[in-house]
Design a protein around this motif. Structure first.
Motif, PDB file in Angstrom:
ATOM      1  N   LEU A   5       2.867 -14.639   6.257  1.00  0.00           N
ATOM      2  CA  LEU A   5       2.451 -13.438   5.556  1.00  0.00           C
ATOM      3  C   LEU A   5       0.938 -13.409   5.447  1.00  0.00           C
ATOM      4  N   LYS A   6       0.353 -12.238   5.452  1.00  0.00           N
ATOM      5  CA  LYS A   6      -1.084 -12.079   5.264  1.00  0.00           C
ATOM      6  C   LYS A   6      -1.325 -11.795   3.782  1.00  0.00           C
ATOM      7  N   TRP A   7      -1.905 -12.754   3.058  1.00  0.00           N
ATOM      8  CA  TRP A   7      -2.135 -12.628   1.623  1.00  0.00           C
ATOM      9  C   TRP A   7      -3.509 -12.030   1.368  1.00  0.00           C
ATOM     10  N   PHE A   8      -3.607 -11.160   0.388  1.00  0.00           N
ATOM     11  CA  PHE A   8      -4.899 -10.620  -0.027  1.00  0.00           C
ATOM     12  C   PHE A   8      -4.877 -10.341  -1.513  1.00  0.00           C
ATOM     13  N   LYS A   9      -6.078 -10.388  -2.104  1.00  0.00           N
ATOM     14  CA  LYS A   9      -6.207 -10.222  -3.545  1.00  0.00           C
ATOM     15  C   LYS A   9      -6.055  -8.749  -3.922  1.00  0.00           C
ATOM     16  N   SER A  10      -5.316  -8.490  -4.967  1.00  0.00           N
ATOM     17  CA  SER A  10      -5.121  -7.135  -5.465  1.00  0.00           C
ATOM     18  C   SER A  10      -6.439  -6.560  -5.957  1.00  0.00           C
ATOM     19  N   SER A  11      -6.596  -5.255  -5.833  1.00  0.00           N
ATOM     20  CA  SER A  11      -7.803  -4.590  -6.325  1.00  0.00           C
ATOM     21  C   SER A  11      -7.877  -4.643  -7.848  1.00  0.00           C
ATOM     22  N   TYR A  12      -6.794  -5.009  -8.515  1.00  0.00           N
ATOM     23  CA  TYR A  12      -6.781  -5.133  -9.969  1.00  0.00           C
ATOM     24  C   TYR A  12      -7.243  -6.512 -10.436  1.00  0.00           C
ATOM     25  N   SER A  13      -7.468  -7.436  -9.503  1.00  0.00           N
ATOM     26  CA  SER A  13      -7.917  -8.769  -9.874  1.00  0.00           C
ATOM     27  C   SER A  13      -9.398  -8.748 -10.212  1.00  0.00           C
ATOM     28  N   GLY A  14      -9.796  -9.587 -11.157  1.00  0.00           N
ATOM     29  CA  GLY A  14     -11.193  -9.658 -11.569  1.00  0.00           C
ATOM     30  C   GLY A  14     -12.026 -10.499 -10.613  1.00  0.00           C
ATOM     31  N   PRO A  15     -13.327 -10.200 -10.482  1.00  0.00           N
ATOM     32  CA  PRO A  15     -14.195 -10.958  -9.573  1.00  0.00           C
ATOM     33  C   PRO A  15     -14.467 -12.383 -10.053  1.00  0.00           C
ATOM     34  N   GLU A  16     -14.259 -12.676 -11.337  1.00  0.00           N
ATOM     35  CA  GLU A  16     -14.521 -14.007 -11.879  1.00  0.00           C
ATOM     36  C   GLU A  16     -13.365 -14.968 -11.655  1.00  0.00           C
ATOM     37  N   GLY A  17     -12.303 -14.527 -11.061  1.00  0.00           N
ATOM     38  CA  GLY A  17     -11.164 -15.393 -10.796  1.00  0.00           C
ATOM     39  C   GLY A  17     -10.057 -15.276 -11.822  1.00  0.00           C
ATOM     40  N   ASP A  18     -10.289 -14.515 -12.884  1.00  0.00           N
ATOM     41  CA  ASP A  18      -9.231 -14.325 -13.868  1.00  0.00           C
ATOM     42  C   ASP A  18      -8.369 -13.134 -13.474  1.00  0.00           C
ATOM     43  N   ALA A  19      -7.213 -13.065 -13.996  1.00  0.00           N
ATOM     44  CA  ALA A  19      -6.284 -11.955 -13.735  1.00  0.00           C
ATOM     45  C   ALA A  19      -6.095 -11.724 -12.240  1.00  0.00           C
ATOM     46  N   CYS A  20      -5.989 -12.798 -11.481  1.00  0.00           N
ATOM     47  CA  CYS A  20      -5.847 -12.673 -10.021  1.00  0.00           C
ATOM     48  C   CYS A  20      -4.385 -12.505  -9.623  1.00  0.00           C
ATOM     49  N   VAL A  21      -4.148 -11.502  -8.853  1.00  0.00           N
ATOM     50  CA  VAL A  21      -2.831 -11.254  -8.289  1.00  0.00           C
ATOM     51  C   VAL A  21      -3.022 -11.121  -6.787  1.00  0.00           C
ATOM     52  N   GLU A  22      -2.208 -11.818  -6.018  1.00  0.00           N
ATOM     53  CA  GLU A  22      -2.256 -11.679  -4.572  1.00  0.00           C
ATOM     54  C   GLU A  22      -0.948 -11.086  -4.092  1.00  0.00           C
ATOM     55  N   VAL A  23      -1.062 -10.261  -3.082  1.00  0.00           N
ATOM     56  CA  VAL A  23       0.110  -9.640  -2.476  1.00  0.00           C
ATOM     57  C   VAL A  23       0.092  -9.948  -0.981  1.00  0.00           C
ATOM     58  N   ALA A  24       1.224  -9.821  -0.330  1.00  0.00           N
ATOM     59  CA  ALA A  24       1.319 -10.148   1.094  1.00  0.00           C
ATOM     60  C   ALA A  24       1.974  -9.018   1.853  1.00  0.00           C
ATOM     61  N   LEU A  25       1.548  -8.873   3.082  1.00  0.00           N
ATOM     62  CA  LEU A  25       2.173  -7.916   3.984  1.00  0.00           C
ATOM     63  C   LEU A  25       3.061  -8.680   4.961  1.00  0.00           C
ATOM     64  N   ASP A  26       4.258  -8.203   5.153  1.00  0.00           N
ATOM     65  CA  ASP A  26       5.197  -8.794   6.101  1.00  0.00           C
ATOM     66  C   ASP A  26       5.237  -7.876   7.316  1.00  0.00           C
ATOM     67  N   TRP A  27       4.428  -8.190   8.334  1.00  0.00           N
ATOM     68  CA  TRP A  27       4.333  -7.342   9.526  1.00  0.00           C
ATOM     69  C   TRP A  27       5.568  -7.508  10.398  1.00  0.00           C
ATOM     70  N   PRO A  45       5.947  -2.583   5.560  1.00  0.00           N
ATOM     71  CA  PRO A  45       6.354  -1.674   4.489  1.00  0.00           C
ATOM     72  C   PRO A  45       6.054  -2.248   3.109  1.00  0.00           C
ATOM     73  N   CYS A  46       5.596  -1.402   2.238  1.00  0.00           N
ATOM     74  CA  CYS A  46       5.353  -1.719   0.829  1.00  0.00           C
ATOM     75  C   CYS A  46       6.034  -0.620   0.012  1.00  0.00           C
ATOM     76  N   PRO A  47       6.183  -0.797  -1.284  1.00  0.00           N
ATOM     77  CA  PRO A  47       6.888   0.210  -2.077  1.00  0.00           C
ATOM     78  C   PRO A  47       6.259   1.603  -2.039  1.00  0.00           C
ATOM     79  N   THR A  48       4.946   1.689  -1.992  1.00  0.00           N
ATOM     80  CA  THR A  48       4.307   3.011  -2.052  1.00  0.00           C
ATOM     81  C   THR A  48       3.622   3.416  -0.763  1.00  0.00           C
ATOM     82  N   ALA A  49       3.565   2.534   0.224  1.00  0.00           N
ATOM     83  CA  ALA A  49       2.860   2.844   1.466  1.00  0.00           C
ATOM     84  C   ALA A  49       3.425   2.021   2.618  1.00  0.00           C
ATOM     85  N   ILE A  50       3.130   2.485   3.825  1.00  0.00           N
ATOM     86  CA  ILE A  50       3.481   1.761   5.041  1.00  0.00           C
ATOM     87  C   ILE A  50       2.177   1.504   5.778  1.00  0.00           C
TER      88      ILE A  50
END
Length: 83
Positions: A5-27, A45-50
């Motif tokens: 899976l390709k993991w990337f940090k959510s745009s809702y995660s903070g730049p200081e490393g707190d509140a970090c959420v990562e999501v993955a795309l399953d190509w 596919p993701c819940p709100t976008a492809i």
């Protein structure tokens, strides 16, 4: 196509490393793609976008298209009727 899976940090995660959420795309490779490396289209596919990409390009740096889920559904319905 990679099984990883390709993991990337959510745009809702903070730049200081707190509140970090990562999501993955399953190509997934299109069933219309061939095994010789040409005509390769992959979707994630993701819940709100492809997400759509050309698998011949670098997965890390190559561009991809993001389509809202309702628009993707409409596209598939149109493509199915147009066969």
């Amino acid at each position: 196509m990679s099984d990883e899976l390709k993991w990337f940090k959510s745009s809702y995660s903070g730049p200081e490393g707190d509140a970090c959420v990562e999501v993955a795309l399953d190509w997934r490779k299109s069933t219309y793609s061939d095994d010789e490396g040409s005509n390769c289209v992959e979707i994630a596919p993701c819940p709100t976008a492809i997400h759509v990409r050309d698998s011949k390009l670098s997965p890390e740096t190559g561009p991809h298209l993001t389509v809202p889920a309702p628009a993707w559904s409409a596209f598939l319905a149109y493509a199915t009727r147009s066969r």
